[in-house]
Design a protein around this motif. Structure first.
Motif, short mmCIF file in Angstrom:
data_model
loop_
_atom_site.label_atom_id
_atom_site.label_comp_id
_atom_site.label_asym_id
_atom_site.label_seq_id
_atom_site.Cartn_x
_atom_site.Cartn_y
_atom_site.Cartn_z
N ARG A 169 0.82 -1.20 0.00
CA ARG A 169 0.00 0.00 0.00
C ARG A 169 0.85 1.26 0.00
O ARG A 169 0.61 2.19 -0.76
CB ARG A 169 -0.92 0.00 1.23
N ASP A 170 1.89 1.28 0.84
CA ASP A 170 2.74 2.46 0.90
C ASP A 170 3.52 2.65 -0.39
O ASP A 170 3.74 3.77 -0.84
CB ASP A 170 3.70 2.35 2.09
N LYS A 171 3.96 1.55 -0.99
CA LYS A 171 4.70 1.66 -2.25
C LYS A 171 3.80 2.14 -3.37
O LYS A 171 4.22 2.92 -4.24
CB LYS A 171 5.31 0.30 -2.59
N ARG A 172 2.54 1.71 -3.36
CA ARG A 172 1.62 2.10 -4.44
C ARG A 172 1.20 3.55 -4.34
O ARG A 172 1.19 4.27 -5.34
CB ARG A 172 0.39 1.19 -4.38
N TRP A 173 0.87 4.00 -3.10
CA TRP A 173 0.30 5.34 -2.96
C TRP A 173 1.35 6.40 -2.68
O TRP A 173 1.21 7.54 -3.13
CB TRP A 173 -0.73 5.34 -1.83
N TYR A 174 2.36 6.07 -1.90
CA TYR A 174 3.29 7.10 -1.45
C TYR A 174 4.74 6.85 -1.84
O TYR A 174 5.59 7.68 -1.55
CB TYR A 174 3.20 7.24 0.08
N SER A 175 5.04 5.71 -2.46
CA SER A 175 6.42 5.35 -2.82
C SER A 175 7.34 5.45 -1.62
O SER A 175 8.47 5.94 -1.70
CB SER A 175 6.92 6.26 -3.95
N ARG A 176 6.86 4.99 -0.47
CA ARG A 176 7.66 5.04 0.75
C ARG A 176 8.46 3.75 0.89
O ARG A 176 8.02 2.69 0.50
CB ARG A 176 6.78 5.24 1.98
N ARG A 177 9.62 3.89 1.45
CA ARG A 177 10.41 2.71 1.75
C ARG A 177 9.80 1.96 2.94
O ARG A 177 9.06 2.52 3.73
CB ARG A 177 11.85 3.10 2.07
N LEU A 178 10.16 0.70 3.02
CA LEU A 178 9.66 -0.12 4.12
C LEU A 178 10.18 0.43 5.45
O LEU A 178 11.38 0.53 5.67
CB LEU A 178 10.10 -1.57 3.95
N LYS A 179 9.25 0.81 6.32
CA LYS A 179 9.60 1.25 7.66
C LYS A 179 8.94 0.31 8.64
O LYS A 179 7.76 0.03 8.55
CB LYS A 179 9.14 2.68 7.90
N MET A 180 9.72 -0.17 9.59
CA MET A 180 9.22 -1.16 10.52
C MET A 180 9.39 -0.64 11.94
O MET A 180 10.45 -0.13 12.31
CB MET A 180 9.99 -2.48 10.33
N SER A 181 8.36 -0.77 12.74
CA SER A 181 8.45 -0.34 14.13
C SER A 181 9.35 -1.29 14.91
O SER A 181 9.63 -2.42 14.48
CB SER A 181 7.06 -0.33 14.76
N ARG A 182 9.80 -0.82 16.06
CA ARG A 182 10.70 -1.63 16.88
C ARG A 182 9.99 -2.88 17.40
O ARG A 182 10.62 -3.94 17.56
CB ARG A 182 11.23 -0.79 18.04
N ILE A 183 8.69 -2.78 17.66
CA ILE A 183 7.95 -3.96 18.12
C ILE A 183 7.92 -5.02 17.03
O ILE A 183 8.18 -6.21 17.27
CB ILE A 183 6.53 -3.56 18.55
N SER A 184 7.61 -4.61 15.80
CA SER A 184 7.59 -5.57 14.69
C SER A 184 8.98 -6.13 14.42
O SER A 184 9.14 -7.33 14.15
CB SER A 184 7.04 -4.89 13.44
N PHE A 185 9.99 -5.27 14.51
CA PHE A 185 11.36 -5.71 14.22
C PHE A 185 11.82 -6.78 15.21
O PHE A 185 12.40 -7.79 14.82
CB PHE A 185 12.29 -4.51 14.25
N THR A 186 11.55 -6.55 16.49
CA THR A 186 11.94 -7.56 17.49
C THR A 186 11.14 -8.85 17.30
O THR A 186 11.66 -9.94 17.56
CB THR A 186 11.70 -7.02 18.90
N GLY A 187 9.89 -8.74 16.83
CA GLY A 187 9.12 -9.95 16.56
C GLY A 187 9.73 -10.78 15.46
O GLY A 187 9.80 -12.02 15.57
N TYR A 188 10.19 -10.14 14.39
CA TYR A 188 10.80 -10.89 13.29
C TYR A 188 12.16 -11.46 13.69
O TYR A 188 12.57 -12.50 13.19
CB TYR A 188 10.93 -10.01 12.06
N LEU A 189 12.88 -10.77 14.58
CA LEU A 189 14.13 -11.33 15.08
C LEU A 189 13.88 -12.53 15.99
O LEU A 189 14.70 -13.46 16.05
CB LEU A 189 14.91 -10.26 15.85
N LEU A 190 12.76 -12.50 16.70
CA LEU A 190 12.43 -13.60 17.61
C LEU A 190 12.04 -14.88 16.87
O LEU A 190 12.24 -15.98 17.39
CB LEU A 190 11.28 -13.19 18.53
N ALA A 191 11.46 -14.75 15.70
CA ALA A 191 10.91 -15.91 14.99
C ALA A 191 11.94 -17.03 14.80
O ALA A 191 11.67 -18.18 15.16
CB ALA A 191 10.31 -15.47 13.66
#
Length: 309
Positions: A169-191
């Motif tokens: 959605r962000d790439k389509r509408w705003y051409s924004r780079r992927l930004k990830m919150s610290r909560i999400s980032f720690t979740g992906y590191l935990l996996a």
């Protein structure tokens, strides 16, 4: 002495007086004594422009919110179903992501209490008894598949799908780079860390022994004796990321914006966990046959990651 000339005010807009004038095309009674101002020209082309739509240049870098604010807004959108703003499938997928964390936290609290707090406060023998009692509860038929593995898989998959949707959605509408919150980032590191822990402590014993009844804190202690640096690195990383992810994740679910108490509680749990790991890492005497079985399981785990000799 001549009187000074009267000051004249600047010319006003052109005014006309309507007397017995009937506007053409309108059946109105005549108006007398009213003064109307001739309007200034209006650029009507401004009203013919299309409504602005999001595009690649619609937001400057200064207008972009940080990742935490994006997640808060996304949470509010997904948490309130509105057909005009957000699709229902995203609303229900967000509910799965949210409430699966509730059920997994019930297991996680029990596991941390028996594997981290009890060794630090009551000793290794009492902690082993606590693990056996807790295992009766969460390894019961259907309970483990739903409460532990089911809720964990639902939380990971729903979170990944929502993240992919947000990126697209962000790439389509705003051409924004992927930004990830610290909560999400720690979740992906935990996996991967949680997956490795499940494989070593649950899957390999099922393959070797048919169940995990012989797995206890002495099994974890055997790993510290075999590879102290690797064990300390993995368990410290998993403990720290878990405390951060769960603590700040629950503060978001509960709408807690002042994080002082969350940080204090997180530091206390992390310190207690380190103390428990220190007790477990000292090593304990065990039967020779049990030590050999543990070594066989760790050798299989090392072979899976290519660390076997």
């Amino acid at each position: 002495m001549q009187s000074s000339p009267e000051l004249q005010s600047p010319p006003a807009r052109q005014a006309t007086t309507l007397r017995y004038q009937r506007p053409q095309g309108l059946s109105l009674p005549p108006v007398e004594g009213l003064t109307v101002l001739t309007p200034s020209p209006i650029d009507e082309s401004a009203f013919l422009l299309p409504d602005p739509t999001p595009n690649k240049t619609s937001r400057s870098l200064s207008e972009k919110r940080n990742a935490d604010e994006d997640d808060k807004q996304e949470e509010e959108e997904y948490d309130a179903p509105n057909p005009e703003r957000v699709a229902l499938w995203r609303h229900y997928l967000f509910k799965v992501h949210k409430y699966s964390s509730y059920s997994f936290t019930a297991f996680l609290s029990m596991h941390l209490a028996t594997a981290s707090a009890m060794p630090a406060l009551l000793g290794i023998d009492t902690a082993d008894n606590g693990i056996v009692l807790a295992r009766v509860l969460y390894q019961a038929p259907i309970v483990e598949e739903t409460l532990v593995f089911g809720s964990l898989a639902a939380h990971l998959i729903s979170g990944a799908v929502l993240r992919i949707h947000k990126v697209r959605r962000d790439k389509r509408w705003y051409s924004r780079r992927l930004k990830m919150s610290r909560i999400s980032f720690t979740g992906y590191l935990l996996a991967p860390l949680v997956t490795a822990h499940v494989v070593v402590a649950r899957v390999i014993p099922l393959i070797k022994e048919g169940d995990s009844s012989i797995i206890s804190l002495r099994f974890i202690s055997r790993g510290f004796v075999r590879s102290p640096l690797t064990s300390w690195s993995l368990y410290l990383a998993m403990l720290g990321l878990t405390v951060y992810h769960v603590g700040y994740g629950w503060s978001r679910w509960l709408r807690i914006r002042k994080y002082t108490r969350v940080r204090i509680a997180g530091v206390a749990v992390f310190a207690l966990g380190i103390w428990g790991l220190r007790v477990v890492s000292k090593g304990f005497n065990m039967a020779e046959w049990l030590g050999k079985k543990y070594d066989m399981m760790y050798e299989m785990a090392e072979g899976l990651v290519g660390l076997s000799n």
